[in-house]
Design an enzyme around this catalytic site. Structure first.
Site, short mmCIF file in Angstrom:
data_model
loop_
_atom_site.label_atom_id
_atom_site.label_comp_id
_atom_site.label_asym_id
_atom_site.label_seq_id
_atom_site.Cartn_x
_atom_site.Cartn_y
_atom_site.Cartn_z
N LYS A 143 0.83 -1.16 -0.15
CA LYS A 143 -0.04 0.01 -0.14
C LYS A 143 0.96 1.12 0.10
O LYS A 143 0.57 2.00 -0.72
CB LYS A 143 -0.99 0.06 1.18
CG LYS A 143 -2.06 -1.11 1.27
CD LYS A 143 -2.91 -0.77 2.21
CE LYS A 143 -4.06 -1.81 2.39
NZ LYS A 143 -5.10 -1.77 3.51
N ASN B 288 5.18 -2.06 10.64
CA ASN B 288 4.20 -1.90 11.62
C ASN B 288 4.55 -0.94 12.92
O ASN B 288 5.78 -1.15 13.58
CB ASN B 288 3.75 -3.24 12.24
CG ASN B 288 2.74 -3.31 13.27
OD1 ASN B 288 2.10 -2.07 13.68
ND2 ASN B 288 2.22 -4.59 13.67
N ASN C 98 -6.96 0.78 12.42
CA ASN C 98 -7.20 0.11 13.63
C ASN C 98 -6.93 0.96 14.94
O ASN C 98 -6.12 1.89 14.86
CB ASN C 98 -6.48 -1.23 13.69
CG ASN C 98 -5.26 -1.08 13.50
OD1 ASN C 98 -4.41 -0.78 14.61
ND2 ASN C 98 -4.42 -1.08 12.38
N CYS D 122 -7.91 10.02 25.95
CA CYS D 122 -8.87 10.67 27.08
C CYS D 122 -10.10 10.35 26.98
O CYS D 122 -10.71 10.18 27.84
CB CYS D 122 -8.89 12.48 26.76
SG CYS D 122 -7.25 13.09 27.16
N CYS E 35 -15.64 -9.18 6.26
CA CYS E 35 -14.91 -7.87 6.05
C CYS E 35 -15.74 -6.89 6.35
O CYS E 35 -16.90 -6.58 6.11
CB CYS E 35 -14.29 -7.61 4.52
SG CYS E 35 -13.18 -6.14 4.25
N CYS F 109 -6.58 11.18 32.39
CA CYS F 109 -6.19 10.14 31.17
C CYS F 109 -5.09 9.22 31.60
O CYS F 109 -4.27 9.32 32.54
CB CYS F 109 -5.60 11.08 30.19
SG CYS F 109 -5.14 10.26 28.41
N CYS G 120 0.30 12.54 28.27
CA CYS G 120 -1.02 13.71 28.16
C CYS G 120 -0.83 14.13 29.22
O CYS G 120 -1.48 15.54 29.39
CB CYS G 120 -2.03 12.71 27.78
SG CYS G 120 -3.55 13.65 27.68
#
Length: 292
Positions: A15, A38, A72, A117, A138, A191, A196
């Site tokens: 891709k 990945n 994802n 959060c 799918c 959080c 954060c």
């Protein structure tokens, strides 16, 4: 990606490679740097953070903005963790599994809510998202929805980088009703991402050190005309007390359950002269006018 960029002759390419080839043909003046890996693995995540902090147009400088177009939660959380640690502004985007809704979200570490959060249920409960997908099934795919969300994302990027218009902090898209909800979410002080919370503390310090700007309210100056040759006056269109009383009396006679959407004000004939009705025809009146 598959529907918007991939072309039949690119079969066999990853891709990343297919996207680079297509985009380079569209605009050869753009510089591309591709990495086919990945980002959720430790080694790749370290390299990913290094490119965010040193991969800007200027040598050794951080990037201006990160765009997330992953599909994802695990990858989104990885991007979120990297941007929180680096204090990097990024925009998240996605399309629902039924392919008829989507969203974009601007995330400024410490100032707005990060992806952790207000996490989706699958993240908040630490459920493996792979268990939510049925084997051999799918998720739906609709290129038009993806095109709309991608266009809205790029439009928001242009407004942010070129500093024009109002940048959306969160903008959704519901294709079934053509509904575009928008809102802004504050950072969660509890959080789960410690970076954060650290960014939130730094943001509060910056805001406290920022000079206070006093808002001076301008006094409205009354407009005074030196002359008023034609005697023009501005009067209120609201009905007087007598008119309001008459309207209220008329409404009181309505049957139960029926309300008037509009009431015609009662003309107050005491305030000025009125014209009496006559039996003269229109021709007679026209003749009088010609004699004037």
């Amino acid at each position: 990606m598959n529907r918007l960029f991939f072309q039949p002759h690119q079969a066999g390419l990853s891709k990343v490679e297919a996207a680079e080839h297509t985009l380079r043909n569209i605009n050869p003046d753009v510089s591309f740097e591709t990495h086919n890996y990945n980002i959720t693995t430790l080694d790749n995540f370290t390299h990913f953070m290094e490119r965010l902090s040193h991969g800007g147009i200027a040598e050794g400088k951080p990037v201006d903005l990160v765009l997330s177009c992953v599909d994802n939660f695990e990858a989104r959380m990885a991007i979120n963790a990297a941007c929180n640690e680096l204090g990097q502004v990024w925009m998240e985007s996605g399309v629902s599994e039924n392919a008829v809704s989507g969203h974009i979200q601007l995330i400024i570490p410490g100032e707005t809510a990060c992806f952790a959060c207000a996490p989706p249920l699958v993240v908040a409960t630490n459920i493996d998202e792979k268990t939510l997908k049925r084997e051999g099934v799918c998720a739906a795919s609709l290129p038009t929805t993806m095109g709309v969300v991608a266009g809205v994302l790029v439009q928001n990027v242009l407004k942010y980088l070129l500093k024009f218009g109002s940048v959306s902090y969160y903008l959704g898209y519901n294709a079934m009703q053509d509904f575009f909800p928008t809102m802004a979410m504050k950072a969660n002080t509890q959080c789960n991402d410690r970076h954060c919370r650290r960014q939130q503390d730094e943001y509060k310090k910056r805001e406290a050190e920022r000079p206070k700007v006093e808002v001076v309210q301008e006094e409205e100056v009354a407009v005074v005309h030196e002359d008023n040759e034609w005697g023009i006056e501005l009067v209120s269109e609201e009905a007087n007390e007598d008119t309001q009383a008459a309207a209220a009396a008329a409404l009181a006679d309505l049957p139960e359950g029926i309300a008037a959407a509009y009431t015609i004000p009662v003309v107050n004939t005491d305030a000025g002269e009125t014209v009496e009705e006559t039996e003269q025809s229109l021709d007679d009146l026209m003749a009088q006018m010609r004699k004037l």
